[in-house]
Design an enzyme around this catalytic site. Structure first.
Site, PDB file in Angstrom:
ATOM      1  N   ASP A 179       0.822  -1.203   0.000  1.00  0.00           N
ATOM      2  CA  ASP A 179       0.000   0.000   0.000  1.00  0.00           C
ATOM      3  C   ASP A 179       0.862   1.262   0.000  1.00  0.00           C
ATOM      4  OD1 ASP A 179      -2.197  -1.577   0.047  1.00  0.00           O
ATOM      5  OD2 ASP A 179      -2.843  -1.087   2.087  1.00  0.00           O
ATOM      6  N   GLY A 180       2.014   1.215   0.665  1.00  0.00           N
ATOM      7  CA  GLY A 180       2.900   2.374   0.687  1.00  0.00           C
ATOM      8  C   GLY A 180       3.429   2.724  -0.696  1.00  0.00           C
ATOM      9  N   ASN A 195      -5.149   9.172   0.843  1.00  0.00           N
ATOM     10  CA  ASN A 195      -5.661   8.552   2.056  1.00  0.00           C
ATOM     11  C   ASN A 195      -6.222   9.564   3.046  1.00  0.00           C
ATOM     12  OD1 ASN A 195      -5.444   5.856   1.550  1.00  0.00           O
ATOM     13  ND2 ASN A 195      -3.849   5.447   3.052  1.00  0.00           N
ATOM     14  N   ASP A 247      -5.184  15.230  20.604  1.00  0.00           N
ATOM     15  CA  ASP A 247      -3.858  15.010  20.032  1.00  0.00           C
ATOM     16  C   ASP A 247      -3.807  15.403  18.563  1.00  0.00           C
ATOM     17  OD1 ASP A 247      -2.779  14.126  22.353  1.00  0.00           O
ATOM     18  OD2 ASP A 247      -2.639  12.017  21.798  1.00  0.00           O
TER      19      ASP A 247
END
Length: 370
Positions: A124-125, A204, A234
């Protein structure tokens, strides 16, 4: 300040259509993507999620992960097959030191060679990296092959690349449309940051986070120019349906089918028990602004790549978002939603559902009752 909007983009899944003569040769799975940059100023429905791959490619760009021995062998077999079976097709490789023999060098940019098909070998990267090569323009269809890596975007194995290419070159490929995000950064005076104010295109998600700081971020969220809430957390994630199974999922966000056109807003570790993820239509524009009560700047990452830092700016109680007039090129600033134009949905989730009611606001409410 950061502004995010949906793009008409294609991330597609290829399937060989069964022919009348024989259905035995049907390819069950493969992945093809294409992205087109076309931001509509007025909300219009997306076209049908599926369409045909009608013309054979004349140029192919190979994008691969680090060249381990299995990757080297796969690329060599792929190049030999293309040069033998489709001799008129030019094969390119991105400009890297490990360019395989038999491939031409491809330089990204405005003067880059036209690419009809991108082929990725990896996980996927690798797909996200291929998308980033076209981060400021249209992306051609992407055919992705798994190299032993599990992933949501890798349903086709490298061993079947010959059948997958055959389905593309013979017009038996169908394409599933998916969307990307356009991300624009603004200065305090609402002027666009970056070269020519160009929007980044993200496959994404876009994430604002506290980074190395031990302090929570305070982020004002605006949807279509209306203040939604102040997030103390956060960070925040704005994702596409494709990205809903990535970082957003780990932060408790919903899983959204990739054929849908939507924006997913997911908080990261919020300081509130009622800060739930939200799903917006693709026509929405989400603006994130670091409030002046934030004790630290926020880092911005897009598809896992660090990009820049946003510093706190004077906090605003109503939206002050600049919309560019396409005819004059000037910015028109709208203060809030205006009389009679408040979004009832935003008002109701805040007033009736007490959406993202913080400990501070609850304390003020108790104080006002005494």
């Amino acid at each position: 300040m950061l502004r995010i909007a949906a793009l008409r983009g294609w991330r597609t899944v290829l399937q060989q259509l069964p022919s009348q003569a024989s259905s035995k040769s049907c390819i069950s799975r493969s992945t093809l993507w294409s992205y087109k940059r076309s931001i509509s100023s007025a909300p219009t429905p997306f076209p049908s999620a599926w369409h045909r791959f009608n013309h054979p490619p004349k140029s192919i760009l190979i994008v691969n992960k680090l060249r381990t021995q299995p990757v080297i062998l796969a690329i060599d077999a792929f190049l030999e097959h293309v040069h033998t079976t489709y001799p008129g097709v030019r094969v390119f490789h991105e400009d890297r030191p490990d360019i395989p023999h038999g491939a031409e060098v491809w330089h990204q940019g405005d003067k880059a060679e036209k690419i009809d098909l991108v082929v990725t070998l990896g996980g996927d990267g690798t797909i996200l990296h291929a998308s980033s090569l076209f981060s400021s323009g249209a992306v051609p269809p992407v055919l992705s092959f798994s190299m032993g890596t599990l992933g949501f975007l890798l349903p086709f194995h490298i061993d079947d690349f010959a059948k997958a290419l055959e389905s593309v070159f013979h017009g038996k490929a169908t394409i599933l449309d998916r969307m990307r995000l356009a991300c624009t950064f603004y200065n305090e005076d609402l002027s666009k940051k970056g070269e020519d104010g160009q929007a980044w295109q993200v496959m994404n998600e876009i994430a604002l986070h506290r980074g190395a700081s031990p302090h929570l971020n305070t982020i004002d969220i605006y949807v279509d120019g209306q203040h939604l809430t102040e997030a103390v957390s956060d960070g925040l994630i704005v994702s596409t349906p494709t990205g809903s199974t990535a970082y957003s999922l780990s932060a408790g966000g919903p899983i959204v089918h990739p054929s849908l056109s939507a924006l997913v807003l997911t908080p990261i570790c919020p300081r509130s028990l009622s800060f739930r993820p939200l799903v917006f239509p693709f026509s929405s524009s989400i603006t994130l602004r670091i409030g002046d009560r934030s004790r630290a700047p926020a880092g911005v990452s897009m598809d896992g790549r660090a990009s820049r830092t946003l510093n706190p700016v004077p906090c605003i109680n109503r939206s002050s978002i600049a919309d560019e007039d396409e005819t004059t090129g000037t910015h028109e600033v709208h203060e809030g939603a205006g009389p009679g134009k408040e979004d009832d949905w935003v008002r109701d989730i805040n007033n009736l559902l007490q959406y993202n009611a913080t400990f501070r606001s609850k304390a003020l409410l108790r104080h006002s009752r005494t």
